[in-house]
Design a protein around this motif. Structure first.
Motif, short mmCIF file in Angstrom:
data_model
loop_
_atom_site.label_atom_id
_atom_site.label_comp_id
_atom_site.label_asym_id
_atom_site.label_seq_id
_atom_site.Cartn_x
_atom_site.Cartn_y
_atom_site.Cartn_z
N ASN A 57 48.32 50.79 27.14
CA ASN A 57 47.25 50.49 28.14
C ASN A 57 46.69 51.62 28.51
OD1 ASN A 57 47.18 47.73 27.90
ND2 ASN A 57 48.54 47.48 29.41
N VAL A 60 44.21 53.45 26.77
CA VAL A 60 42.79 52.74 26.59
C VAL A 60 42.30 53.06 27.96
CG1 VAL A 60 41.81 50.55 26.68
CG2 VAL A 60 43.61 50.88 25.16
N LYS A 61 42.84 53.12 29.07
CA LYS A 61 42.16 53.30 30.37
C LYS A 61 41.79 54.90 30.27
CE LYS A 61 43.96 51.80 33.99
NZ LYS A 61 42.88 51.21 34.64
N LEU A 64 38.60 55.26 28.08
CA LEU A 64 37.40 54.64 28.65
C LEU A 64 37.16 54.97 29.95
CD1 LEU A 64 37.93 50.66 27.38
CD2 LEU A 64 36.57 52.89 26.40
N ASP A 68 38.26 50.51 31.70
CA ASP A 68 38.90 49.43 30.89
C ASP A 68 38.87 47.88 31.38
OD1 ASP A 68 40.77 50.79 32.56
OD2 ASP A 68 42.18 49.88 31.60
N GLN A 69 39.19 47.86 32.61
CA GLN A 69 39.41 46.40 32.95
C GLN A 69 38.17 45.77 33.23
OE1 GLN A 69 42.10 44.83 33.40
NE2 GLN A 69 43.07 46.76 32.12
N MET A 72 36.87 44.88 29.63
CA MET A 72 37.62 43.53 29.12
C MET A 72 37.56 42.45 29.98
SD MET A 72 41.62 45.31 29.00
CE MET A 72 41.87 46.74 27.78
N TYR A 241 28.49 52.68 28.23
CA TYR A 241 28.86 51.51 27.68
C TYR A 241 28.00 50.36 27.58
CZ TYR A 241 33.39 53.94 28.33
OH TYR A 241 34.18 55.07 28.48
#
Length: 251
Positions: A57, A60-61, A64, A68-69, A72, A241
């Motif tokens: 995780n 990924v954080k 991004l 990320d959250q 997602m 994004y």
């Protein structure tokens, strides 16, 4: 109909921009993988040792920039219990498990990937969820066993050559039922003022040679019949994004 780049052109361009190691070139004949995976992404998605370290995780954080959250949630909040969901490729971190958990035992969650090591990691995450399946399959040609309520591509398109982009988009849209949704979460061209724009441009040039295309083109460009669908896009983090929802246009 637009003429997509050929895979050979895209890979040649990627080699010129990113270079390849001799090991990657030697692996390019692996019949289980598209050529571009071994040529360009061996370090990130094919090497078991690297995948073991990257599938976290925190990675990924970091990649991004802390978004990320938020990204997602754009996917997870669309999933309702009992849905049939196809996620077209594995994603590092806990996203695939969270998505499958939201589907629940009354639904079906199918995850596909072309890379064996990615599937092994996905199976470990989903092993105790009997309604979740993993399939070795190319997102450009996979056929779901039934109608899908939601089909999601989460940061896949920027990593594939243009010819594959078109095939993946067309395949996803062809399998949309009248009330289904295709969701694309991916990179986008940053606003002109964004301080990370030059940094991301260098990253694309060195490590992500197929990503510049999603700066240059709307994702609808890769659909053979874009007029048959309704495209709803929003961008986040200064345009870095995009979250793109696609549904069939009602007649």
């Amino acid at each position: 109909m637009k003429s997509p780049y050929t895979e050979a052109h895209d890979i040649a361009h990627a080699r010129a921009l990113a270079g390849t190691t001799s090991a990657a070139r030697d692996a390019a004949n692996d019949p289980d993988l598209p050529g571009y995976m071994n040529e360009v992404y061996d370090w990130a998605y094919v090497s078991p040792r690297n995948v073991r370290w990257l599938d976290r995780n925190i990675v990924v954080k970091t990649l991004l920039f802390g978004n990320d959250q938020r990204l997602m949630r754009a996917y997870l909040e669309r999933i309702r219990p009992g849905m049939r969901v196809w996620q077209v490729a594995h994603v590092y971190g806990d996203l695939v498990r969270r998505a499958a958990q939201r589907v629940g035992p009354d639904g079906d969650f199918v995850l596909t990937d072309v890379t064996p090591v990615q599937l092994r990691h996905a199976r470990r995450k989903l092993d105790d969820l009997p309604w979740a399946q993993t399939e070795w399959a190319d997102a450009a040609s996979f056929r779901t066993p039934g109608k899908c309520d939601l089909i999601c591509s989460f940061f896949l398109l920027h990593e594939v050559p243009d010819a594959w982009k078109q095939r993946i988009v067309d395949n996803m849209l062809a399998q949309l039922p009248e009330d289904g949704e295709a969701l694309f979460v991916d990179y986008h061209k940053p606003a002109w003022w964004h301080p990370l724009k030059p940094v991301l441009a260098v990253v694309n040039r060195l490590l992500e040679p197929f990503a510049h295309a999603v700066w240059k083109n709307e994702l609808s460009y890769y659909a053979t019949y874009p007029q048959d669908y309704v495209w709803e896009k929003r961008t986040v983090f200064g345009g870095v994004y995009q979250i793109l929802s696609v549904r069939r246009r009602k007649v």
